[in-house]
Design an enzyme around this catalytic site. Structure first.
Site, PDB file in Angstrom:
ATOM      1  CB  ALA A   1      -0.920  -0.006   1.213  1.00  0.00           C
TER       2      ALA A   1
ATOM      3  N   GLY B   1       0.768  -5.856   0.181  1.00  0.00           N
ATOM      4  CA  GLY B   1      -0.042  -5.893  -1.033  1.00  0.00           C
ATOM      5  C   GLY B   1       0.764  -6.183  -2.277  1.00  0.00           C
TER       6      GLY B   1
ATOM      7  CD  GLU C   1      -2.508  -9.183   0.428  1.00  0.00           C
ATOM      8  OE1 GLU C   1      -3.359  -9.803   1.082  1.00  0.00           O
ATOM      9  OE2 GLU C   1      -2.404  -7.936   0.446  1.00  0.00           O
TER      10      GLU C   1
ATOM     11  CD  GLU D   1      -0.090  -7.157   4.783  1.00  0.00           C
ATOM     12  OE1 GLU D   1      -0.264  -6.986   3.568  1.00  0.00           O
ATOM     13  OE2 GLU D   1       0.663  -8.055   5.245  1.00  0.00           O
TER      14      GLU D   1
END
Length: 678
Positions: free
Chosen positions: A62, A103, A106, A126
């Site tokens: 992010a 992310g 991911e 996270e």
């Protein structure tokens, strides 16, 4: 300029992220990538897609600049982008270099194939923000690396090198390892080979093999932690084993949203941003000239001097450790060697690396060698006359442009700088004990400290792995000035009827690593005793502490003397009958009958004492921002990170509740009403 650059290479579409420094997945980048994937899927001339970043990062996850902003969750959000990759009708290859975290990982896991540079950092951190991966990480990662590895990495947030993960039996994370120079060519070659292969290799279609022992151990370990994110991570990863993929994704998302609303995640996110804000110092710009620091001279080989020298060596610097007392020098070098050997024993350093670092040390008794140093750090006893004498000598010795730093924890840096002919080159570098381990470094800016000197000191702190917070000059700076008020309240609580263990247990149950009396026993009661004596001599002692003085007069200095506020067997603290008798006699002398004090009052007295003094530091300009104060306590004083810091905690409670509590404490007859009231 688009944050995703598109290039055709025959039947391949190459999509490169262009959002430095770590290709944060901002709304603009997500939108561009989503549109490019839609176009690629609809274009019959595109056979496969390659996603890549650069040598520094595939993607760090992010974009932190959007945290707390509407863009962070705006469509296309990251889960939607990962779902779009899943729905592609043609293969997508991720070419990963540098790092793929959060992310970013991911996103890579949602691709069909991955070519990865072996040194790349891979992880889902996270949990460090009090969250769990929210875009399929808890479902795809176990399918890629196995349940046991996912249970180690997701709840801890610890990354690993790609080469280590590629060596796991049966792993599906890494199709091919590559070198940076050949990464894109290998990814394109793989994309061409798989362009016509069907079905596509989706991780969602894989199953997860059970690992009951590892699952039970991970659940037990996470459940023992005082904040919810680690256990939520374990439970979400468990869903990859027990639930169909789409149900696991839905459960993961629900867990992410619950954690996002938790006070612990709010505190951890505050701490994350506090670290970044602390690096922004008024008057220090990117183009502020920095001085090169390659050789550090440390004067004094006691506990602090030896620890500072160790920290500098570990940071790759050349170090002169100067101590005229041969026995003290030998003890300091032995402590340094012990630390290096411990790093080897723990697997953090190779024996060869430790030997190379050790070769950078020049210990000796002659301070003339300090003439070679770029930075000189004084670490002698906390006595103004002594420190001024030392700085006169350092001023005469040091080469032009050298930085002169004092490790004082309380004394006036300006008064020390004033005895030199170069006050612009002088500042405070307040290390915390043990200096080789503790992360906090208070960088004290004097009235005359030059911007370039301050900037250079901050760079030095970063090089040796410290969390730097800039403070102005006052008695105790940020951390120790506040801790004085905290310890003052702890002593008042003894006057009123508490035992040291009752005070410690209350604040430790709230989340502190160590209560005030165990903390001061570890630091050494004689240290604060000497400071009180110095302040009494200077006429700056705010309040006498006769009980603490009597403890020291008995030779009870803490762990190092086998007794302080507790009796010690090794490091184990045990209630002391001698201390109980001392406290009882003190109360009798005061004429005060003991009362029952609830744990809630103990916690509030200690926490609010910190916050009230923090308010004054902000008002005086000693601290730049409230988050800097929080960072000092998170990094240096054992304040629980998932509580955010004393200023964050005070803000969380609300101004009306705080004002009411302060009025209560101000009304205690023996306390200091002026301290509690604005």
């Amino acid at each position: 300029m688009s944050l995703v650059e598109s290039l055709r290479d025959g039947e391949l579409l190459l999509l490169q992220f262009a959002n430095p420094p770590v290709n944060g997945l901002s709304h603009a980048l997500r939108s561009s990538l989503y549109a490019a994937l839609e176009q690629a899927d609809a274009d019959a001339s595109v056979a496969a897609v390659v996603l890549y970043g650069g040598p520094k990062a595939f993607s760090g996850g992010a974009d932190i600049r959007e945290f707390g902003q509407p863009q962070a969750l705006a469509e296309p959000n990251l889960p939607g982008l990962c779902a779009r990759l899943d729905a592609m009708s043609k293969p997508v290859v991720a070419a990963v270099d540098g790092l793929a975290l959060g992310g970013g990982l991911e996103l890579a896991l949602s691709c069909h194939h991955r070519v990865v540079v072996g040194t790349a950092q891979i992880g889902l951190p996270e949990v460090n923000l009090g969250l769990l991966p929210g875009a399929g990480g808890t479902q795809r990662f176990p399918r890629a690396v196995g349940l046991a590895t996912a249970l180690q990495m997701v709840p801890s947030g610890q990354p690993r090198r790609a080469a280590q993960l590629a060596a796991l039996p049966g792993q599906l994370l890494v199709d091919e390892l590559a070198e940076s120079a050949t990464l894109l060519d290998q990814a394109k070659a793989l994309a061409r080979r798989v362009a016509s292969q069907r079905p596509l290799a989706r991780l969602r279609d894989r199953t997860v093999e059970a690992a009951p022992a590892e699952l039970a151990a991970a659940e037990a370990q996470a459940a023992a932690l005082p904040y919810p994110a680690p256990l939520a991570c374990v439970q979400a990863v468990r869903g990859a084993l027990e639930l169909p993929f789409d149900e696991g994704i839905a459960a993961e998302r629900a867990g992410f949203q619950r954690l996002m609303a938790s006070p612990e995640s709010a505190a951890l996110r505050h701490a994350f941003f506090a670290e970044r804000a602390a690096a922004k110092v008024p008057g220090i710009e990117a183009d502020t000239p920095r001085r090169a620091i390659r050789r550090v001279g440390v004067l004094g080989a006691g506990t602090m001097g030896s620890g500072i020298a160790t920290a500098c060596l570990m940071g790759g610097l050349l170090v002169d450790l100067v101590e005229p007392d041969a026995a003290a020098l030998a003890r300091g070098v032995a402590a340094l060697d012990k630390h290096l050997q411990a790093q080897v024993s723990k697997g953090r350093l190779s024996a060869e690396k430790a030997a190379a670092l050790r070769a950078n040390l020049r210990p000796g008794g002659d301070d003339a060698v300090l003439a070679d140093a770029d930075l000189l750090i004084e670490a002698v006893f906390e006595d103004m006359a002594l420190k001024q004498s030392v700085f006169r000598r350092l001023d005469a010795l040091a080469k032009p442009g050298a930085i002169l730093a004092t490790n004082t924890s309380t004394l006036d840096v300006d008064a020390i700088a004033a005895v030199t002919l170069r006050p612009a080159d002088v500042l405070g570098l307040h290390f915390f004990s043990p200096a080789a381990v503790m992360k906090l470094l208070e960088v004290v800016r004097g009235a005359a400290t030059a911007p370039g000197v301050l900037a250079s000191a901050l760079g030095f702190g970063k090089q040796i792995g410290k969390t730097c917070v800039v403070a102005g000059v006052c008695d105790g700076f940020i951390g120790n000035r506040m801790i004085d008020r905290y310890l003052e309240q702890a002593l008042f609580l003894l006057d009123e009827g508490c035992s040291p263990q009752q005070v410690d247990q209350a604040i430790e149950a709230w989340g502190f690593a160590m209560g005030p009396f165990r903390m001061i026993d570890l630091a050494g009661n004689d240290v604060s005793w000497r400071i009180r004596q110095q302040r009494a001599k200077d006429g700056t002692l705010r309040r006498a502490q006769p009980l603490a003085d009597r403890l020291c007069e008995l030779g009870r200095f803490g762990q190092k003397s086998g007794g302080g506020w507790y009796d010690y067997e090794g490091r184990e603290a045990k209630p002391s009958k001698a201390v109980a008798a001392l406290i009882a006699a003190h109360r009798e002398q005061l004429g005060r009958a003991p009362r029952a004090v609830a744990a809630e009052e103990i916690v509030d007295r200690l926490l609010l004492a910190l916050a009230v003094e923090g308010e004054r530091l902000l008002a005086e300009g000693v601290a730049l921002r409230a988050s800097d104060i929080d960072l000092v306590y998170l990094a240096g004083y054992g304040f629980p990170r998932w509580k955010g810091g004393p200023m964050f905690e005070a803000q969380r409670r609300g101004s009306e509740a705080l004002a009411a509590r302060r009025r209560e404490f101000a009304a205690l007859a023996h306390d200091d009403p002026q301290f509690w009231m604005p």
